[in-house]
Design an enzyme around this catalytic site. Structure first.
Site, PDB file in Angstrom:
ATOM      1  N   TYR A 185       0.722  -1.244   0.001  1.00 22.63           N
ATOM      2  CA  TYR A 185       0.024  -0.029  -0.037  1.00 22.63           C
ATOM      3  C   TYR A 185       0.778   1.532  -0.022  1.00 22.63           C
ATOM      4  O   TYR A 185       0.620   2.187  -0.923  1.00 22.63           O
ATOM      5  CB  TYR A 185      -0.928  -0.154   1.299  1.00 22.63           C
ATOM      6  N   LYS A 241       1.033   4.075  -2.812  1.00 22.80           N
ATOM      7  CA  LYS A 241       0.585   5.394  -2.504  1.00 22.80           C
ATOM      8  C   LYS A 241       1.629   6.520  -3.044  1.00 22.80           C
ATOM      9  O   LYS A 241       1.263   7.703  -3.394  1.00 22.80           O
ATOM     10  CB  LYS A 241       0.140   5.629  -1.013  1.00 22.80           C
TER      11      LYS A 241
HETATM   12  P1  NAI Z   1     -13.620   2.925   1.723  1.00 26.16           P
HETATM   13  O1  NAI Z   1     -13.290   1.069   1.645  1.00 26.16           O
HETATM   14  O2  NAI Z   1     -14.639   3.296   2.570  1.00 26.16           O
HETATM   15  O3  NAI Z   1     -14.051   3.342   0.251  1.00 26.16           O
HETATM   16  C1  NAI Z   1     -13.179   2.650  -0.902  1.00 26.16           C
HETATM   17  C2  NAI Z   1     -14.233   2.275  -2.028  1.00 26.16           C
HETATM   18  O4  NAI Z   1     -13.514   2.094  -3.166  1.00 26.16           O
HETATM   19  C3  NAI Z   1     -15.000   1.104  -1.596  1.00 26.16           C
HETATM   20  O5  NAI Z   1     -16.418   1.592  -1.717  1.00 26.16           O
HETATM   21  C4  NAI Z   1     -14.697  -0.006  -2.731  1.00 26.16           C
HETATM   22  O6  NAI Z   1     -15.890  -0.739  -3.004  1.00 26.16           O
HETATM   23  C5  NAI Z   1     -14.238   0.825  -3.884  1.00 26.16           C
HETATM   24  N1  NAI Z   1     -13.242   0.173  -4.878  1.00 26.16           N
HETATM   25  C6  NAI Z   1     -12.196  -0.681  -4.220  1.00 26.16           C
HETATM   26  N2  NAI Z   1     -11.813  -1.061  -5.446  1.00 26.16           N
HETATM   27  C7  NAI Z   1     -12.360  -0.756  -6.439  1.00 26.16           C
HETATM   28  C8  NAI Z   1     -12.144  -0.712  -7.668  1.00 26.16           C
HETATM   29  N3  NAI Z   1     -11.490  -1.758  -8.211  1.00 26.16           N
HETATM   30  N4  NAI Z   1     -12.880   0.015  -8.666  1.00 26.16           N
HETATM   31  C9  NAI Z   1     -13.916   0.565  -8.339  1.00 26.16           C
HETATM   32  N5  NAI Z   1     -14.214   0.870  -7.103  1.00 26.16           N
HETATM   33  C10 NAI Z   1     -13.190   0.006  -5.953  1.00 26.16           C
HETATM   34  O7  NAI Z   1     -12.305   3.466   1.993  1.00 26.16           O
HETATM   35  P2  NAI Z   1     -11.886   5.166   2.348  1.00 26.16           P
HETATM   36  O8  NAI Z   1     -11.177   5.145   3.528  1.00 26.16           O
HETATM   37  O9  NAI Z   1     -13.167   5.932   2.050  1.00 26.16           O
HETATM   38  O10 NAI Z   1     -10.792   5.121   1.190  1.00 26.16           O
HETATM   39  C11 NAI Z   1     -10.902   5.998  -0.060  1.00 26.16           C
HETATM   40  C12 NAI Z   1      -9.464   6.305  -0.516  1.00 26.16           C
HETATM   41  O11 NAI Z   1      -8.876   7.137   0.368  1.00 26.16           O
HETATM   42  C13 NAI Z   1      -8.530   5.193  -0.597  1.00 26.16           C
HETATM   43  O12 NAI Z   1      -7.756   5.357  -1.796  1.00 26.16           O
HETATM   44  C14 NAI Z   1      -7.703   5.009   0.479  1.00 26.16           C
HETATM   45  O13 NAI Z   1      -6.585   4.251   0.245  1.00 26.16           O
HETATM   46  C15 NAI Z   1      -7.428   6.450   0.768  1.00 26.16           C
HETATM   47  N6  NAI Z   1      -7.147   6.897   2.070  1.00 26.16           N
HETATM   48  C16 NAI Z   1      -7.763   6.795   3.179  1.00 26.16           C
HETATM   49  C17 NAI Z   1      -7.617   7.004   4.709  1.00 26.16           C
HETATM   50  C18 NAI Z   1      -8.527   6.888   5.707  1.00 26.16           C
HETATM   51  O14 NAI Z   1      -8.114   7.627   6.674  1.00 26.16           O
HETATM   52  N7  NAI Z   1      -9.650   6.728   5.380  1.00 26.16           N
HETATM   53  C19 NAI Z   1      -6.158   7.335   4.664  1.00 26.16           C
HETATM   54  C20 NAI Z   1      -5.466   7.454   3.333  1.00 26.16           C
HETATM   55  C21 NAI Z   1      -5.778   7.203   2.266  1.00 26.16           C
END
Ligand code: NAI
Length: 721
Positions: free
Chosen positions: A165, A169
């Site tokens: 990851y 990133k």
């Molecule tokens: P989340 O898991 O709630 O949302 C991610 C969404 O992406 C999910 O709904 C999932 O179904 C969708 N997804 C996964 N693979 C996919 C694909 N191949 N094609 C289309 N959709 C897909 O996670 P969250 O926390 O909202 O994360 C959003 C972004 O923020 C991610 O890139 C994560 O790495 C990044 N991030 C989040 C942090 C946090 O504190 N929540 C910290 C740093 C980065």
């Protein structure tokens, strides 16, 4: 004037992974601002298995129910061209892409399989590449595009179990860096967001006490602003959480080993800006726009060593937001126990005002090391060895509580003192709405070890300090600083680690982190205003002082004052060590307000809280002179702390005066003896005087009928507490 709302009419926005977490919050906010939104989500598990149309549909339905425009797309980001096609088919164009979709496959490196590696790289990096490449020709053709990629502190600092990851990133940062360069001339801007938000990806990673506060809705306004046509940022890494945002950057730095310097590159983060006044408030894209220069101001940026340090900083932010006030006033020790301070603490107070010394804080934040370096022949300075020597501030106009200001900075002289260099730095601040000059400041900075360049030794441009008259002080106020005073003051933006980090303090030669000199100055100016201007900041004209010795948070500051016309000389010392910390100080007032409420604590004891109650009674008496004189009595208060006499006050309602000490003439009509604490409780209406009397907490002597009348006065003045 209300700031115009940032709208996205006729703009089409694709958000990947918009069925949950951050993506969902982005989609809802973009749609509420008029954008047509493609809600993309594969609907798989946190690890990237399975798929479902449900979550994307649910977000689309929610947007439509609220009157917005949205369509769902259930493809994987690896089929980026299909997602772009959905946008073109449904809305005919594409303007914004938010690369947000993400999965985790956390394992320690020794257990990480190639599949764990590939899946994570694919969704994050290849997915962003595929969809952005599909949209790029449209952006180039229309000469407009906004792209967000989502990175993480795991990439910047590393995190156990996240090798795949972290690498993905950091890969996204590389992608965005190049897109920003290639897109610049075509009005295609690419920026990077580092969110920290409560979602299924973080539920077992973040401490529970901050998890509940980390709402994705607090980050969405930052992303929405970055994607607006008005936002000119390109190629920046913006971090956001909790209603705070800041900017990260790679920076070259060095460690000084005498003759040798070890150069290295590391990530630094700006002090950033809190975007909301307290934990219960929301953030809007307009809040972000308004604070953008503070968010991206790198002059006080600092380096963090680990994700744990970054998370620790968030805990400090939460604590400060709990206090509900981020303005400079509370950093400078304003207290609800001091009625004349209330105007600095509550925006709905009829006298709501800015403490004049706020502007010294604001101006010192503009100071960038490189500006000083340019003024030195050697061109090199050690930031750890720069001391704030003196400060001057002059205010010309009553300070607005809300304004857009412009500050112009100039180094007016550089002196060579042999052991160091002295910089004379002046700032002028203007209200941009009407061009009015609000204030000027002059900072004297001493750079230890930077002298010896054969420069001049003195300057006529330095505004001198002035020694106090050679007599006992006319008045004195003592106030204890909080143990968290420096931690709180840092939230004004001055995040120099010297004030919180024991290691940095030690390297700089102090036993403990020290309080900001400007914070001590804020205390003293408030003490002068309380004593000679009835707390009215509009009486303030100018202040000058020298920072002689450091203060440790938690120590008590004693401001000794001498009045010479409208100039109040002051000298401030710590009660614990009896060391002078601010010397040669004076405050020039436009007018003084004679007051008999001067609190004398030269014995070194802390002020009793009941002083604040008396100050309020005094104000009430002054404002209702004719009415209170009808009571026609003289009351003597003996205030005790743990049974020992602490203070004596005379409330002379025959003359309408309140002052410390015994009646100036004659005998009191009634005496009241009570503990400081009970006086405060009674004033707050929490202790009934009769109950206090019955329980022996209040001892009264003399004319009891007059006492009844006094109770009515207490009741009336209480409404002001
Ligand atoms: P989340 O898991 O709630 O949302 C991610 C969404 O992406 C999910 O709904 C999932 O179904 C969708 N997804 C996964 N693979 C996919 C694909 N191949 N094609 C289309 N959709 C897909 O996670 P969250 O926390 O909202 O994360 C959003 C972004 O923020 C991610 O890139 C994560 O790495 C990044 N991030 C989040 C942090 C946090 O504190 N929540 C910290 C740093 C980065």
């Amino acid at each position: 004037m209300k700031q115009p709302e940032l709208r996205f009419a006729n703009r089409v926005v694709i958000i990947t992974g918009a069925g949950a977490g951050l993506g969902r919050a982005y989609a809802l906010l973009f749609a509420s601002r008029g954008a047509s939104v493609v809600v993309n989500d594969l609907g798989g598990s946190r690890h990237g298995d399975g798929s479902s149309t449900k979550i994307a549909d649910a977000v689309v339905n929610e947007i439509r129910k609220n009157g917005g425009k949205a369509v769902a797309n259930y493809d994987s980001v690896l089929d980026g061209e299909k997602i772009v096609k959905t946008a073109i088919d449904a809305f005919g164009r594409i303007d914004v892409i938010v690369n947000n979709a993400g999965i985790l496959r956390d394992k320690s490196f020794s257990k990480m399989s190639e599949t764990d590696w590939d899946l994570v790289q694919n969704v994050h990096v290849k997915g962003a590449f595929k969809i952005t490449r599909a949209a790029w020709p449209y952006f180039v053709k229309q000469k407009y595009g906004r792209i967000i990629v989502t990175t993480s502190n795991s990439g910047l600092y590393g995190n156990f179990g996240q090798a795949n990851y972290s690498a993905a990133k950091m890969g996204l940062i590389g992608l965005a860096n190049t897109l920003a360069i290639e897109g610049e001339s075509k009005n295609i801007h690419t920026n990077i967001i580092i969110p920290t938000a409560a979602s299924r990806l973080t539920e077992d990673v973040l401490p529970p006490e901050i998890f509940e506060q980390l709402k994705p809705e607090l980050i969405a306004p930052v992303v929405v602003w970055l994607c607006h046509e008005k936002c000119m940022e390109n190629g920046s890494i913006i971090e956001s959480a909790l209603g705070w945002a800041g900017k990260c950057k790679h920076r070259r730095n060095y460690t000084d080993y005498g003759e040798n310097k070890l150069y290295f590159s590391h990530v630094i983060r700006s002090s950033g800006s809190v975007l909301r006044p307290d934990l219960s408030s929301n953030v809007t894209p307009e809040d972000v726009e308004k604070k953008w220069s503070a968010i991206t101001d790198m002059s006080t940026a600092k380096h963090f060593n680990s994700i744990a340090e970054v998370t620790g900083e968030f805990l400090v932010t939460i604590d400060a937001m709990k206090s509900g006030n981020f303005d400079s006033q509370c950093h400078l020790g304003a207290s609800v126990q001091m009625p004349t301070d209330f105007r600095y603490l509550y925006e709905n107070d009829s006298n709501f005002a800015v403490l004049p010394t706020f502007f010294t804080t604001h101006n010192s934040l503009l100071m960038d090391l490189s500006i000083l370096e340019k003024a030195l022949p050697s061109g090199e300075l050690n930031p750890m060895k720069i001391l704030h020597g003196e400060q001057y501030l002059e205010i010309y106009k009553e300070l607005p509580t809300e304004a857009t200001i412009e500050t112009r900075m100039q180094i007016v002289d550089v002196l060579d003192k042999g052991s160091g260099a002295v910089f004379v730095v002046e700032n002028e601040t203007f209200d941009t709405s009407n061009g009015d000059k609000l204030c000027t400041t002059q900072m004297i900075l001493f750079a230890v070890g930077a002298g010896g360049f054969q420069g001049k030794r003195s300057s006529s441009k330095i505004i001198p300090t002035v020694e106090a008259p050679n007599r006992q002080p006319d008045a004195s106020v003592t106030q204890q600083t909080s143990h968290d005073q420096a931690a709180l003051y840092r939230l004004s933006g001055d995040k120099n680690p010297l004030h919180i980090d024991s290691n940095v303090a030690m390297i700089a030669g102090f036993k403990k982190p020290i309080l900001h000199g400007l914070c001590s100055l804020g205390f003293s100016v408030r003490h002068v205003l309380q004593t000679y201007a009835n707390g009215d900041p509009s009486s303030f004209k100018a202040v000058k002082a020298r920072f002689a010795k450091p203060v440790i948070p938690g120590q008590s500051l004693q401001t000794n004052m001498w009045q010479e016309g409208n100039r109040i000389h002051f000298q401030t010392s710590t009660v614990e060590e009896n060391l002078s910390v601010l010397t040669g100080g004076y405050v020039d007032l436009k007018r003084t307000t004679p007051t008999q409420l001067t609190v004398n604590h030269l014995s070194g004891s802390n002020p009793v809280e009941s002083d604040a109650v008396f100050a309020t009674i005094g104000e009430y008496v002054k404002a209702n002179l004719e009415q209170v004189k009808k009571i026609n009595g003289v009351f003597l208060y003996h205030i005790l702390v743990k049974g020992k006499p602490q203070a004596t006050w005379t409330l002379d309602l025959k003359k309408g005066e309140l002052y410390k000490g015994e009646p100036k003439s004659g005998k009191p009509d009634a005496t009241l003896t009570l503990e400081n604490e009970d006086m405060v409780q009674m004033a707050l209406g929490k202790l009934n005087p009769q109950t206090a009397f019955m329980r022996g907490k209040l001892k009264v002597g003399g004319n009891l009928v007059l006492m009844q009348k006094l109770a009515t006065l207490m009741e009336a003045s209480r409404s002001k507490l």
